[in-house]
Every structure is written in C-alpha cells, then in structure tokens.
Design an enzyme around this catalytic site. Structure first.
Site, PDB file in Angstrom:
ATOM      1  N   GLY A 249       0.924  -1.114   0.073  1.00  0.00           N
ATOM      2  CA  GLY A 249       0.122  -0.018   0.038  1.00  0.00           C
ATOM      3  C   GLY A 249       0.773   1.399  -0.066  1.00  0.00           C
TER       4      GLY A 249
ATOM      5  CE1 TYR B 193      -8.889  -0.174   9.257  1.00  0.00           C
ATOM      6  CE2 TYR B 193      -9.387   0.901  11.475  1.00  0.00           C
ATOM      7  CZ  TYR B 193      -8.248   0.824  10.370  1.00  0.00           C
ATOM      8  OH  TYR B 193      -7.154   1.343  10.237  1.00  0.00           O
TER       9      TYR B 193
ATOM     10  CB  ILE C 220      -2.904   9.145  10.068  1.00  0.00           C
ATOM     11  CG1 ILE C 220      -2.348   8.431  11.450  1.00  0.00           C
ATOM     12  CG2 ILE C 220      -1.640   9.681   9.375  1.00  0.00           C
ATOM     13  CD1 ILE C 220      -1.602   9.141  12.422  1.00  0.00           C
TER      14      ILE C 220
ATOM     15  CB  ALA D 219     -12.552  -7.933  14.212  1.00  0.00           C
TER      16      ALA D 219
ATOM     17  CB  VAL E 210      -1.882  -7.621   0.314  1.00  0.00           C
ATOM     18  CG1 VAL E 210      -0.933  -6.780  -0.058  1.00  0.00           C
ATOM     19  CG2 VAL E 210      -3.300  -6.798   0.810  1.00  0.00           C
TER      20      VAL E 210
ATOM     21  CE  LYS F  11      -5.883  -1.737  10.028  1.00  0.00           C
ATOM     22  NZ  LYS F  11      -4.670  -1.952   9.230  1.00  0.00           N
TER      23      LYS F  11
END
Ligand code: NAP
Length: 245
Positions: free
Chosen positions: A8, A152, A185, A154, A60, A156
């Site tokens: 990425g 998301y 960010i 779960a 990926v 991470k």
C-alpha cells in the site's frame, strides 16, 4: 544496501513510508493495487535518491500475486530485509448492517494480506537470512475497539495477535516483528469517511488537538526497522497524539 517491501505504498501512510526508506538509503519495492499513476509519480519523484525504488502491482489478498511480487524483489534486489505491512481498507457502519462480503473483504485485506506477504517473504529467503524486521500497521481501534467499525477493529486486533505470536516464533532467527497502531492520521482514509465538522469533533478527542501526519508514522516505522531497534520485538507502539494512553 537493505531492501524494504512496503505494501500500500501508493498513497497516504504507505507513501510517506516509501519516501522515508528511500531517503534513508534503502532499496524499496513499492506495492500498489489500484493507484498505478500515483505509484508511477512516486517512483519518478524518487529517481536519484539514495536507494532504488521500484513498483509492483499486487492485491495483497491474492497469494499468487503476492508470491510473484516477493519473487521479483528477490530477483531485483537480492532479498527482502524489511517488510512493512501497511495496505489496508476501512469500513464504517452499524454491525447489524454489515454484509458478510464486506466483513470478509476487510479481514482479507487487513489481516490475511499481512499473512500472505509475511509468509511469502519468509519462505522466499527472509527466514534463512536470520536478520530482518517486520512492521505491521494496525490502528488504535485494534487496541480499544471502535463503534461502527467492528470489522475494521477485529482485523486490526488480529494484526496485533499475529505480531505477538510471530515475534516469539521469529526471535531466535533475529527477525523482529512489531506493530504500529496509529491514531487518526490525515489521509484519504479519513477524508473519504468524515467531513470538516466530523474532523473538528475528532480533534476534540485528541489531547494534541490535531490529526497526525503520515510522515510522523513513517519516522516510527523507519526507526523500528533500524539497528537502533534490534532489541524491540512483539511491541505495539501507537502514535496517536495522546488519544489513547
Ligand atoms: P489510504 O490513504 O486509504 O491508503 C491505503 C493504501 O492501501 C493504498 O496505497 C492502497 O493501494 C492500499 N491497498 C488497499 N487495498 C489493497 C490491496 N488489496 N492490496 C494492496 N494494496 C492495497 O489509507 P492510509 O490512511 O494511508 O492507511 C494505511 C494503513 O494505516 C492502513 O492499514 C490503515 O488501516 C492504517 N491506519 C490508518 C489510520 C488513519 O487515520 N489514516 C489510522 C490507523 C491505521 P491502491 O490505492 O494502490 O489500491
């Protein structure tokens, strides 16, 4: 010269990581999936920097594409010293509205993607080198959980578990495995989900009163790959402006 594979790397945090490593003298293989033009612009912009920067398209989640990418890195650069598993997608919405295919896609990109890239690189020479660093990009939501971002969160949290288990397994091989778990960010991922008012509300929850910059995450990743961090493994480090302490 060391080689870093950054997944990425075409946008946001990954792009900043590519710049940080290239300017620190690493060869970099920039992985992208959809943003080909952006990847080309980065490679062009970094022509003449200390390291050689090349790009490779691979989803990926697709093991064949990942294996081909790692094979290319080995052929071009003689092996991989650093993996930065940064590629990721977000998904916002109520858990009860979450479709099974959305759940699977988030887990596939954010967690299985880390498995694919890491296992492929280890099997294609990184393990036998007995030296290296793996940095996985998780999120504060993988630590605390986030309402309306359950898939998301779960995925991470899974990245953190993968990091800790693999760190123990690879420590005897002198390969460190760490997680960087950023707060909010300033990248497309945030701006596509939230408008200006939302961002102002988010800032109120951040003791430093501002969003983080991709470059601030990149500097931490570069440090974790460096010789200064050789005794750090299995850790979760969260650049988040004080949002979670
Ligand atoms: P972004 O600006 O949306 O960029 C996401 C990157 O991931 C792009 O380069 C994209 O490549 C790549 N990507 C997505 N799916 C892919 C796939 N299947 N295969 C290969 N590459 C894929 O997001 P970002 O904010 O920079 O996020 C980078 C990482 O940081 C993610 O893991 C994210 O979860 C994590 N993070 C972000 C924040 C934040 O506040 N921004 C906070 C905590 C953690 P293409 O465009 O080429 O497809």
């Amino acid at each position: 010269m060391k080689t870093a594979l950054v997944t990425g790397g075409s946008r946001g945090i990954g792009k900043a990581i590519v710049y940080a490593f290239a300017n620190a003298g690493y060869n970099v293989l920039l992985n992208y999936n959809r943003s080909e033009q952006s990847a080309k612009d980065i490679v062009k912009d970094l022509e003449g920097c200390d390291g050689v920067v090349e790009m490779f398209k691979a989803d990926v989640t697709n093991r064949d594409e990942v294996d081909a990418m790692v094979e290319y890195a080995v052929k071009e650069f003689g092996g991989i010293d650093v993996i930065v598993n940064n590629a990721g997608i977000s998904q916002v919405g109520l858990f009860t509205d979450l479709e099974e295919d959305e759940w699977k896609r988030v887990l596939d990109v954010n967690l299985t993607g880390v498995f694919n890239v890491t296992q492929s690189a280890l099997k294609q020479g990184m393990l036998s080198k007995k030296d290296g660093a793996i940095i996985n990009v998780s999120s504060i939501w993988g630590i605390t959980g986030s309402s309306c971002e359950v898939a998301y969160s779960a995925s991470k949290a899974g990245v953190i578990g993968l990091t800790k288990g693999l760190a123990k397994e690879l420590a005897p091989s002198n390969i460190t495995v760490n997680t960087v778990a950023p707060g909010t960010i300033a990248t497309d991922m945030i701006f596509k989900e939230y408008d200006e008012n939302d961002i102002e509300l988010i800032k109120k929850d951040i003791p430093m009163g501002r969003l983080g910059e991709a470059e601030e995450v990149a500097k931490l990743v570069l440090f974790l790959a460096s010789d200064n961090a050789r005794y750090i493994t299995g850790q979760v480090i969260s650049p988040n402006g004080g949002m979670v302490i």
